[in-house]
Scaffold this motif. Structure first.
Motif, PDB file in Angstrom:
ATOM      1  N   ALA A 185      26.934  35.653  42.454  1.00  9.95           N
ATOM      2  CA  ALA A 185      27.065  34.346  43.098  1.00  9.95           C
ATOM      3  C   ALA A 185      27.961  34.408  44.340  1.00  9.95           C
ATOM      4  CB  ALA A 185      27.625  33.339  42.101  1.00  9.95           C
ATOM      5  N   SER A 186      28.952  35.285  44.349  1.00  8.95           N
ATOM      6  CA  SER A 186      29.867  35.359  45.492  1.00  8.95           C
ATOM      7  C   SER A 186      29.131  35.780  46.760  1.00  8.95           C
ATOM      8  CB  SER A 186      31.010  36.326  45.186  1.00  8.95           C
ATOM      9  OG  SER A 186      30.531  37.655  45.011  1.00  8.95           O
ATOM     10  N   THR A 187      28.134  36.641  46.623  1.00  4.54           N
ATOM     11  CA  THR A 187      27.351  37.039  47.798  1.00  4.54           C
ATOM     12  C   THR A 187      26.311  35.980  48.154  1.00  4.54           C
ATOM     13  OG1 THR A 187      25.799  38.278  46.398  1.00  4.54           O
ATOM     14  CG2 THR A 187      27.685  39.476  47.263  1.00  4.54           C
ATOM     15  N   LEU A 188      25.737  35.338  47.133  1.00  2.00           N
ATOM     16  CA  LEU A 188      24.737  34.307  47.398  1.00  2.00           C
ATOM     17  C   LEU A 188      25.346  33.082  48.074  1.00  2.00           C
ATOM     18  CD1 LEU A 188      22.611  34.417  44.109  1.00  2.00           C
ATOM     19  CD2 LEU A 188      22.097  35.457  46.321  1.00  2.00           C
ATOM     20  N   ALA A 189      26.618  32.799  47.787  1.00  2.83           N
ATOM     21  CA  ALA A 189      27.280  31.654  48.421  1.00  2.83           C
ATOM     22  C   ALA A 189      27.319  31.831  49.935  1.00  2.83           C
ATOM     23  CB  ALA A 189      28.687  31.482  47.862  1.00  2.83           C
ATOM     24  N   VAL A 190      27.548  33.060  50.394  1.00  2.35           N
ATOM     25  CA  VAL A 190      27.559  33.328  51.836  1.00  2.35           C
ATOM     26  C   VAL A 190      26.182  33.049  52.425  1.00  2.35           C
ATOM     27  CG1 VAL A 190      27.964  35.090  53.596  1.00  2.35           C
ATOM     28  CG2 VAL A 190      29.360  35.057  51.525  1.00  2.35           C
ATOM     29  N   LEU A 205      30.079  29.929  61.477  1.00  2.00           N
ATOM     30  CA  LEU A 205      29.539  31.182  62.004  1.00  2.00           C
ATOM     31  C   LEU A 205      28.028  31.117  62.190  1.00  2.00           C
ATOM     32  CD1 LEU A 205      31.684  33.729  59.960  1.00  2.00           C
ATOM     33  CD2 LEU A 205      31.870  33.206  62.399  1.00  2.00           C
ATOM     34  N   GLY A 206      27.336  30.385  61.321  1.00  2.00           N
ATOM     35  CA  GLY A 206      25.906  30.224  61.495  1.00  2.00           C
ATOM     36  C   GLY A 206      25.574  29.527  62.808  1.00  2.00           C
ATOM     37  N   PHE A 207      26.374  28.533  63.151  1.00  2.00           N
ATOM     38  CA  PHE A 207      26.201  27.846  64.430  1.00  2.00           C
ATOM     39  C   PHE A 207      26.444  28.796  65.590  1.00  2.00           C
ATOM     40  CE2 PHE A 207      28.563  25.786  67.924  1.00  2.00           C
ATOM     41  CZ  PHE A 207      27.539  25.021  68.463  1.00  2.00           C
ATOM     42  N   LEU A 208      27.508  29.610  65.507  1.00  2.18           N
ATOM     43  CA  LEU A 208      27.780  30.590  66.564  1.00  2.18           C
ATOM     44  C   LEU A 208      26.633  31.579  66.700  1.00  2.18           C
ATOM     45  CD1 LEU A 208      31.566  31.549  66.289  1.00  2.18           C
ATOM     46  CD2 LEU A 208      30.457  30.008  67.910  1.00  2.18           C
ATOM     47  N   LEU A 209      26.046  31.967  65.563  1.00  2.72           N
ATOM     48  CA  LEU A 209      24.938  32.913  65.583  1.00  2.72           C
ATOM     49  C   LEU A 209      23.746  32.316  66.328  1.00  2.72           C
ATOM     50  CD1 LEU A 209      23.884  35.099  62.563  1.00  2.72           C
ATOM     51  CD2 LEU A 209      22.176  34.088  64.045  1.00  2.72           C
ATOM     52  N   VAL A 210      23.399  31.068  66.020  1.00  6.69           N
ATOM     53  CA  VAL A 210      22.280  30.409  66.687  1.00  6.69           C
ATOM     54  C   VAL A 210      22.583  30.218  68.170  1.00  6.69           C
ATOM     55  CG1 VAL A 210      20.944  28.267  66.812  1.00  6.69           C
ATOM     56  CG2 VAL A 210      21.485  29.269  64.594  1.00  6.69           C
ATOM     57  N   ASP A 211      23.816  29.856  68.479  1.00  4.32           N
ATOM     58  CA  ASP A 211      24.205  29.644  69.872  1.00  4.32           C
ATOM     59  C   ASP A 211      24.101  30.937  70.670  1.00  4.32           C
ATOM     60  OD1 ASP A 211      25.452  27.875  71.955  1.00  4.32           O
ATOM     61  OD2 ASP A 211      27.024  29.402  71.819  1.00  4.32           O
ATOM     62  N   PHE A 222      25.780  39.832  66.660  1.00  6.16           N
ATOM     63  CA  PHE A 222      26.366  40.847  65.785  1.00  6.16           C
ATOM     64  C   PHE A 222      27.787  40.481  65.382  1.00  6.16           C
ATOM     65  CE2 PHE A 222      22.902  43.661  66.989  1.00  6.16           C
ATOM     66  CZ  PHE A 222      22.721  44.396  65.825  1.00  6.16           C
ATOM     67  N   VAL A 223      28.528  39.828  66.262  1.00  5.47           N
ATOM     68  CA  VAL A 223      29.880  39.390  65.906  1.00  5.47           C
ATOM     69  C   VAL A 223      29.827  38.423  64.735  1.00  5.47           C
ATOM     70  CG1 VAL A 223      31.891  38.082  66.683  1.00  5.47           C
ATOM     71  CG2 VAL A 223      30.852  39.772  68.196  1.00  5.47           C
ATOM     72  N   ALA A 224      28.918  37.442  64.806  1.00  2.00           N
ATOM     73  CA  ALA A 224      28.782  36.462  63.718  1.00  2.00           C
ATOM     74  C   ALA A 224      28.352  37.158  62.424  1.00  2.00           C
ATOM     75  CB  ALA A 224      27.774  35.389  64.105  1.00  2.00           C
ATOM     76  N   ILE A 225      27.427  38.107  62.525  1.00  2.00           N
ATOM     77  CA  ILE A 225      26.959  38.819  61.330  1.00  2.00           C
ATOM     78  C   ILE A 225      28.098  39.614  60.705  1.00  2.00           C
ATOM     79  CG2 ILE A 225      25.444  40.677  60.530  1.00  2.00           C
ATOM     80  CD1 ILE A 225      23.386  39.727  62.584  1.00  2.00           C
ATOM     81  N   LEU A 228      30.502  37.250  58.905  1.00  2.00           N
ATOM     82  CA  LEU A 228      29.912  36.788  57.641  1.00  2.00           C
ATOM     83  C   LEU A 228      29.962  37.885  56.588  1.00  2.00           C
ATOM     84  CD1 LEU A 228      26.816  34.849  59.034  1.00  2.00           C
ATOM     85  CD2 LEU A 228      28.697  33.854  57.723  1.00  2.00           C
ATOM     86  N   THR A 229      29.716  39.111  57.012  1.00  2.00           N
ATOM     87  CA  THR A 229      29.768  40.237  56.074  1.00  2.00           C
ATOM     88  C   THR A 229      31.178  40.429  55.539  1.00  2.00           C
ATOM     89  OG1 THR A 229      27.961  41.334  57.260  1.00  2.00           O
ATOM     90  CG2 THR A 229      29.305  42.692  55.794  1.00  2.00           C
ATOM     91  N   LEU A 230      32.166  40.314  56.410  1.00  2.00           N
ATOM     92  CA  LEU A 230      33.558  40.470  55.969  1.00  2.00           C
ATOM     93  C   LEU A 230      33.935  39.384  54.967  1.00  2.00           C
ATOM     94  CD1 LEU A 230      35.368  41.404  59.315  1.00  2.00           C
ATOM     95  CD2 LEU A 230      34.861  42.908  57.379  1.00  2.00           C
ATOM     96  N   ILE A 231      33.506  38.155  55.216  1.00  2.00           N
ATOM     97  CA  ILE A 231      33.790  37.071  54.263  1.00  2.00           C
ATOM     98  C   ILE A 231      33.144  37.376  52.921  1.00  2.00           C
ATOM     99  CG2 ILE A 231      33.386  34.636  53.740  1.00  2.00           C
ATOM    100  CD1 ILE A 231      33.596  34.051  56.709  1.00  2.00           C
TER     101      ILE A 231
END
Length: 258
Positions: A185-190, A205-211, A222-225, A228-231
């Motif tokens: 669940a911890s990975t699915l929450a992301v 971060l999702g907004f930054l990715l789309v922007d 890639f920065v946003a990805i 998100l991976t670190l979180i």
């Protein structure tokens, strides 16, 4: 201890190899920057986004949504999993509807939640709750159902109440399965929060990715990805840490009655 050190060194070596390939691989393969930017270019873009795009603020917003969605989804999963595990009739009645909710694609709910709740954090949290709920619920339900009946009968011979049986036998026996569900669940929450921010977000971060995608800024994507991976890694690590702290104090017999 020696095997542990070898595993750590192996993991670090693989990470270094991956970073080296990321830095030098695109140039060697002749990939243009808009397809695959070098690691150094992504690092430079992260500094730019930190200073001008509020990268820290968006990261904290996404992390907050993940924590709240994960926590509420886990609590809901535990509550319903325990309830259905203790009541076969309730499981038979509710399981078709729970299964239907799980089968329905969560991405389809995202626009609906945005229409209901607007461009706020609540649609993202709701999607995370929906995604987190099922793996936690099904793990707890299965564990409650497979508790060793001899353990239950033993406690009953001591005139234990129904609450005492649950507290002393059933719930402790389900703890290992619960944490297995929490790891997933911890990975699915992301994923859930990111989907919500991609579909209808003006922050995170999702907004930054789309922007960044809209501007053709591959390095920004890639920065946003990476963030998100670190979180996700930190969330998973927190669950593993809690699992070791909690299960360490439970008797081995409790953990083997699943």
């Amino acid at each position: 201890m020696r095997n542990l050190n070898t595993s750590v060194l192996g993991s670090v070596a693989l990470l270094i190899l991956f970073l080296l390939l990321w830095q030098w691989g695109p140039g060697l393969l002749g990939m243009p920057e808009f397809v695959m930017p070098q690691l150094s270019r992504v690092a430079q873009e992260s500094l730019v986004m930190w200073q001008s795009s509020g990268l820290l603020q968006h990261t904290l917003i996404t992390a907050f949504e993940i924590i709240v969605g994960f926590g509420l989804g886990a609590l809901l999963g535990v509550a319903i999993g325990v309830s259905l595990g203790l009541s076969p009739s309730a499981e038979a009645m509710l399981s078709p509807y729970i299964l239907a909710l799980q089968i329905a694609p969560k991405v389809a709910f995202a626009p609906l939640f945005v229409m209901w709740l607007g461009y706020t954090i609540y649609p993202k949290i709701l999607i995370a709750i929906l995604i987190v709920f099922f793996p936690v619920m099904i793990n707890v339900l299965s564990a409650i159902r497979t508790v060793d009946p001899d353990m239950i009968n033993l406690v009953r011979t001591m005139n234990a109440s129904r609450w005492q049986i649950f507290r002393l036998v059933e719930f402790p026996s389900a703890m290992a399965a619960l944490f297995s569900g929490l790891r997933i669940a911890s990975t699915l929450a992301v994923i859930g929060v990111t989907v919500g921010e991609l579909v209808g977000g003006n922050q995170g971060l999702g907004f930054l990715l789309v922007d960044a995608e809209g501007q053709g800024n591959t390095a920004g994507v890639f920065v946003a990805i990476v963030m998100l991976t670190l979180i996700g890694v930190l969330a998973y690590g927190a669950v593993v840490w809690a699992e070791k702290r909690v299960l360490h104090y439970l008797p081995k017999a409790m953990l083997s009655t699943q």
